[in-house]
Scaffold this active site. Structure first.
Site, PDB file in Angstrom:
ATOM      1  N   TYR A  19       0.842  -1.202   0.000  1.00 33.57           N
ATOM      2  CA  TYR A  19       0.000   0.000   0.000  1.00 33.57           C
ATOM      3  C   TYR A  19       0.879   1.254   0.000  1.00 33.57           C
ATOM      4  O   TYR A  19       0.632   2.199  -0.750  1.00 33.57           O
ATOM      5  CB  TYR A  19      -0.929   0.001   1.219  1.00 33.57           C
ATOM      6  CG  TYR A  19      -1.910  -1.140   1.218  1.00 33.57           C
ATOM      7  CD1 TYR A  19      -3.088  -1.066   0.490  1.00 33.57           C
ATOM      8  CD2 TYR A  19      -1.660  -2.304   1.940  1.00 33.57           C
ATOM      9  CE1 TYR A  19      -4.004  -2.115   0.483  1.00 33.57           C
ATOM     10  CE2 TYR A  19      -2.565  -3.360   1.938  1.00 33.57           C
ATOM     11  CZ  TYR A  19      -3.731  -3.261   1.208  1.00 33.57           C
ATOM     12  OH  TYR A  19      -4.610  -4.302   1.200  1.00 33.57           O
ATOM     13  N   ARG A  55      -2.894   4.292   4.083  1.00 37.11           N
ATOM     14  CA  ARG A  55      -4.294   4.060   4.495  1.00 37.11           C
ATOM     15  C   ARG A  55      -5.282   4.510   3.410  1.00 37.11           C
ATOM     16  O   ARG A  55      -6.280   3.849   3.160  1.00 37.11           O
ATOM     17  CB  ARG A  55      -4.603   4.776   5.809  1.00 37.11           C
ATOM     18  CG  ARG A  55      -3.968   4.107   6.997  1.00 37.11           C
ATOM     19  CD  ARG A  55      -4.345   4.843   8.284  1.00 37.11           C
ATOM     20  NE  ARG A  55      -3.647   4.294   9.398  1.00 37.11           N
ATOM     21  CZ  ARG A  55      -4.197   3.493  10.293  1.00 37.11           C
ATOM     22  NH1 ARG A  55      -5.453   3.159  10.188  1.00 37.11           N
ATOM     23  NH2 ARG A  55      -3.477   3.040  11.303  1.00 37.11           N
ATOM     24  N   ASN A  85     -12.668  -0.209  -4.851  1.00 34.42           N
ATOM     25  CA  ASN A  85     -12.435  -0.516  -6.263  1.00 34.42           C
ATOM     26  C   ASN A  85     -13.671  -1.194  -6.859  1.00 34.42           C
ATOM     27  O   ASN A  85     -14.011  -2.307  -6.475  1.00 34.42           O
ATOM     28  CB  ASN A  85     -11.207  -1.429  -6.391  1.00 34.42           C
ATOM     29  CG  ASN A  85     -10.923  -1.865  -7.814  1.00 34.42           C
ATOM     30  OD1 ASN A  85     -11.550  -1.413  -8.767  1.00 34.42           O
ATOM     31  ND2 ASN A  85      -9.976  -2.761  -7.957  1.00 34.42           N
ATOM     32  N   CYS A 125      -6.514  -4.990  -7.674  1.00 34.40           N
ATOM     33  CA  CYS A 125      -6.260  -4.670  -6.267  1.00 34.40           C
ATOM     34  C   CYS A 125      -5.777  -5.885  -5.477  1.00 34.40           C
ATOM     35  O   CYS A 125      -5.212  -5.727  -4.393  1.00 34.40           O
ATOM     36  CB  CYS A 125      -7.475  -4.024  -5.621  1.00 34.40           C
ATOM     37  SG  CYS A 125      -8.994  -4.972  -5.737  1.00 34.40           S
ATOM     38  N   HIS A 126      -5.962  -7.092  -6.037  1.00 33.36           N
ATOM     39  CA  HIS A 126      -5.445  -8.284  -5.356  1.00 33.36           C
ATOM     40  C   HIS A 126      -3.916  -8.299  -5.321  1.00 33.36           C
ATOM     41  O   HIS A 126      -3.328  -9.031  -4.541  1.00 33.36           O
ATOM     42  CB  HIS A 126      -5.982  -9.562  -6.026  1.00 33.36           C
ATOM     43  CG  HIS A 126      -5.620  -9.705  -7.458  1.00 33.36           C
ATOM     44  ND1 HIS A 126      -6.295  -9.042  -8.472  1.00 33.36           N
ATOM     45  CD2 HIS A 126      -4.629 -10.417  -8.068  1.00 33.36           C
ATOM     46  CE1 HIS A 126      -5.745  -9.361  -9.635  1.00 33.36           C
ATOM     47  NE2 HIS A 126      -4.736 -10.190  -9.418  1.00 33.36           N
ATOM     48  N   SER A 128       2.856  -4.014   3.994  1.00 27.61           N
ATOM     49  CA  SER A 128       4.308  -3.789   3.929  1.00 27.61           C
ATOM     50  C   SER A 128       5.091  -4.971   4.497  1.00 27.61           C
ATOM     51  O   SER A 128       6.250  -5.181   4.142  1.00 27.61           O
ATOM     52  CB  SER A 128       4.690  -2.503   4.659  1.00 27.61           C
ATOM     53  OG  SER A 128       4.315  -2.592   6.025  1.00 27.61           O
ATOM     54  N   GLU A 131      -1.365 -16.048 -10.856  1.00 25.49           N
ATOM     55  CA  GLU A 131      -0.601 -15.076 -11.639  1.00 25.49           C
ATOM     56  C   GLU A 131       0.917 -15.325 -11.545  1.00 25.49           C
ATOM     57  O   GLU A 131       1.628 -15.102 -12.524  1.00 25.49           O
ATOM     58  CB  GLU A 131      -0.942 -13.653 -11.202  1.00 25.49           C
ATOM     59  CG  GLU A 131      -2.335 -13.265 -11.629  1.00 25.49           C
ATOM     60  CD  GLU A 131      -2.684 -11.816 -11.374  1.00 25.49           C
ATOM     61  OE1 GLU A 131      -3.677 -11.362 -11.963  1.00 25.49           O
ATOM     62  OE2 GLU A 131      -1.979 -11.125 -10.593  1.00 25.49           O
TER      63      GLU A 131
END
Length: 158
Positions: free
Chosen positions: A95, A109, A118, A126-127, A132, A154
């Site tokens: 993020y 955030r 989304n 977004c997957h 972090s 993927e």
């Protein structure tokens, strides 16, 4: 053109993906159980089948994608979604790193909020956004188990 929404379907990573269209624009996507079984295949639509094929092959520029979608009007969300779209298949980004890419290093955030909101899971991937620490986090397109399966699929494609 009709104002009636129509849903089309394709499979990705073993999950059904629904694409809702209204007046020639994609209004939303959904992954998993919420996709109607009787939805027409994307190949039944004049341009959607070709479009999805190009997207799957990684040959669909963001501009072409966004021209057919009703993206949020927030410039922050637009920048985040465009930066996320550039993350290659098989890779992830945190993020915070995504915030860095648009010049907002303290926006982790807010990036998370953009991922939750989304309207186009899978198409706006977004997957591919993780914590972090490397932990998966949640996935608005179907929860952590779906996110894990998509990322595994993927990685095998890459």
């Amino acid at each position: 053109m009709s104002s009636i929404e129509t849903v089309y379907r394709f499979d990705y990573a073993g999950f059904p993906v629904g694409v809702w269209l209204q007046r020639g624009r994609i209004t939303s996507t959904e992954v998993g159980e919420g996709v109607p079984i009787d939805a027409a295949p994307v190949t039944a639509h004049p341009w959607l089948g070709t479009w999805v094929k190009q997207w799957r092959a990684g040959h669909l520029p963001f501009e072409m994608l966004s021209n057919k979608m009703q993206l949020p009007t927030s410039s922050f969300y637009a920048a985040i979604y465009q930066a996320l779209y550039a993350v290659p298949v098989g890779q992830t980004i945190s993020y915070g790193e995504l915030g860095d890419r648009i010049g907002q290093p303290a926006a982790a955030r807010a990036v998370g909020s953009a991922m939750r909101k989304n309207p186009f899971p899978i198409l706006i991937p977004c997957h591919r956004v993780v914590k972090s620490t490397g932990a998966l986090g949640n996935y608005s397109g179907g929860g952590p188990a779906v996110k894990q399966a998509l990322l595994k699929f993927e990685r095998e494609l890459a």
